[in-house]
Design an enzyme around this catalytic site. Structure first.
Site, PDB file in Angstrom:
ATOM      1  N   CYS A  78      -2.368 -11.466  -6.612  1.00 29.35           N
ATOM      2  CA  CYS A  78      -2.836 -10.003  -6.037  1.00 29.35           C
ATOM      3  C   CYS A  78      -3.749  -9.566  -7.272  1.00 29.35           C
ATOM      4  CB  CYS A  78      -1.731  -9.439  -5.744  1.00 29.35           C
ATOM      5  SG  CYS A  78      -0.830 -10.210  -4.245  1.00 29.35           S
ATOM      6  N   HIS A 136      -3.764  -4.038  -7.331  1.00 33.21           N
ATOM      7  CA  HIS A 136      -2.283  -4.384  -7.038  1.00 33.21           C
ATOM      8  C   HIS A 136      -1.314  -3.431  -6.919  1.00 33.21           C
ATOM      9  CE1 HIS A 136       1.087  -7.074  -7.295  1.00 33.21           C
ATOM     10  NE2 HIS A 136       1.590  -6.555  -8.485  1.00 33.21           N
TER      11      HIS A 136
END
Length: 532
Positions: A78, A136
């Site tokens: 991510c 993220h």
């Protein structure tokens, strides 16, 4: 001279005023609806990655715009993937492989006068809005810079202590709620398996959710509200959905779409890992101390199927939230002047290569959905099979919105492919898994070289599942040499470091080489599932 009656003069003035107002609205730059879906692989109806996936809204979007069927991320995790897309810079150039804190500390050094995508749009006259997981950490990985990126952001997700307890210490409230009874991994193996607590699934009642709603539902509600408001400037609206990220939990009604007993599990050959180098096996091992796949298949005979069931339910759930936003756009006054871009930060393995989650260099981890719909698009439902990178999103939006060039960008604009999906496109995609582990994906091949020099090569023309590693066959030396040309000439050290030191992947390989596989407990457990 004949004079108009007063009422006519007022009406004429109003008409002149309205005509002056309408012209700028019609001529102003297009809006951007920038949608990300976390951990979504090709399990959608339009991409056909799983035969049972129910995704009517993703499929409808694919039928309205351009679908890039061979799109790949820069790194299948991510933090690194999102920062790469949003900066337009590859991890091998920035050293941003994983650590968010290291990214924050090195931001000025890496970025210089370059700008993240939302700041670039904001500084070029756009109103920038964000909800959910865009970076993220949410709407920003850089708290002190959030106001530089966004004019307005949605609230975070608040989780009670009672609901947090179900997650057995798993970080990130945006990923909750966990199943009502907690993680199956923890319940079965014990608390010392906490690195695997998120590999779980569960259908939720509304009482399991704060205020009766999942975070993605709140994200969709906020985005819909923004699309119903008046915006004086063109907007860049980022909508970051969280599911189908683990844990695989969603409201009960989305599980009801599927029959658990009929769920199709990925087919994995018995000898799948026999030709994989040790570094590849180390990556596939995952984070659970017995190995991720071993933990899944030994929990119960049905747990693998249950995990696929949970993932599919989460995909259908997030597809429904996407539909709310797309319908709000279609019903708004912005429908005819808004670019829609939809992407996922990386794919997701569900047992393929005996691997779970992402964080690898294989197809299931790097391949992502990517859709682009432009105003006035003459035909919908187009597909391009050219291999493209998420790094290409930033320059594409710059071109579509006719903004000044951003010279540091490392991707290339997709505008030629939007005009002609079969246009010549020679550049392959470089994907990285941490430091000096790389995959080069061309249209027909995937070449992997790990930092210890070991290799994999797959022919996607006749082996789309990447089951046969051809790297050791001298007949393919020229293919390997061609793909090696696209490897980085220099790999930037991980941000915040001055030298490379072996990491857990190297240490695991070293241990495997030093211990006999029969007597070494963890390797023997891994052998059961990976056939070392």
């Amino acid at each position: 001279m004949k004079r108009f009656p007063r009422v006519h003069r007022i009406t004429g003035a109003m008409m002149l005023f309205l005509s002056l107002m309408v012209q700028p609205l019609a001529a102003r730059p297009p809006n951007v609806l920038f949608i990300s879906i976390d951990d979504l692989n090709d399990w959608t109806g339009s991409q056909g990655g799983h035969p049972q996936a129910i995704t009517p809204n993703l499929d409808r979007l694919a039928g309205q715009g351009m679908q890039f069927t061979n799109a790949h991320c820069s790194q299948a995790v991510c933090t690194a993937s999102r920062n790469a897309l949003l900066s337009g810079l590859h991890p091998a150039s920035t050293g941003w492989y994983g650590s968010t804190s290291a990214m924050r500390k090195s931001y000025d050094e890496v970025m210089g006068d370059h700008k993240m995508l939302p700041q670039y749009f904001k500084d070029n006259g756009y109103k920038t809005l964000a909800a959910g997981k865009v970076f993220h950490s949410g709407v920003s990985d850089y708290k002190e810079r959030t106001d530089d990126f966004w004019d307005a952001t949605a609230p975070d997700y608040k989780i009670s202590k009672e609901l947090r307890a179900r997650g057995s210490g798993y970080g990130g409230t945006k990923f909750y709620p966990f199943p009502h009874e907690g993680s199956q991994i923890i319940n079965h193996y014990g608390d010392d398996f906490d690195s695997g607590q998120s590999l779980c699934w569960g259908a939720l009642d509304r009482t399991d959710m704060p205020g009766g709603k999942m975070f993605d539902e709140l994200i969709a509600d906020w985005a819909v509200d923004q699309l119903e408001q008046d915006h004086e400037k063109p907007f860049f609206l980022a909508v970051g959905f969280v599911r189908p990220h683990v844990p695989y939990t969603a409201p009960q009604e989305y599980f009801d779409l599927y029959d658990l007993n009929e769920i199709v599990v990925p087919e994995v050959p018995e000898d799948e890992m026999s030709d994989i180098p040790l570094m590849g096996k180390s990556i596939a091992y995952g984070t659970i101390k017995t190995g991720d796949h071993y933990a899944v298949v030994n929990l119960s005979d049905d747990y693998w199927r249950e995990m696929v069931y949970g993932y599919l339910a989460c995909v259908s759930f997030v597809d429904d939230q996407l539909g709310k936003v797309l319908r709000a756009l279609e019903d708004s006054k912005y429908a005819e002047n808004t670019i829609v871009v939809l992407w996922s930060d990386h794919g997701q393995n569900l047992g393929e290569k005996r691997h779970w989650r992402k964080q690898s260099l294989w197809e299931e981890s790097t391949r992502v959905p990517l859709f682009v719909k432009t105003p006035g698009q003459s035909s919908g439902g187009c597909q391009s099979g050219r291999v493209v990178s998420l790094l290409d999103v930033y320059p594409t939006l710059v071109d579509l919105c006719e903004l000044p060039p951003a010279p540091k960008l490392e991707g290339q604009s997709l505008l030629p492919l939007l005009k002609n999906p079969d246009a010549e496109w020679a550049k392959p995609v470089l994907s990285t898994w941490y430091y000096r582990n790389h995959a080069v994906r061309s249209e027909d091949w995937r070449y992997i070289r790990y930092r210890d020099g070991s290799e994999e090569l797959y022919n996607h023309r006749n082996d789309p599942g990447e089951h046969t590693n051809l790297a050791g066959d001298s007949a393919y030396a020229a293919v390997i040499a061609e793909h090696q040309r696209w490897l980085p000439k220099t790999d930037t050290l991980p941000a915040g470091t001055t030298e490379w030191k072996p990491d857990k992947l190297d240490r695991r390989v070293k241990a495997w080489r030093e211990h006999d596989s029969v007597s070494y407990t963890h390797l023997r457990a891994h052998e059961t599932s990976l056939h070392l």
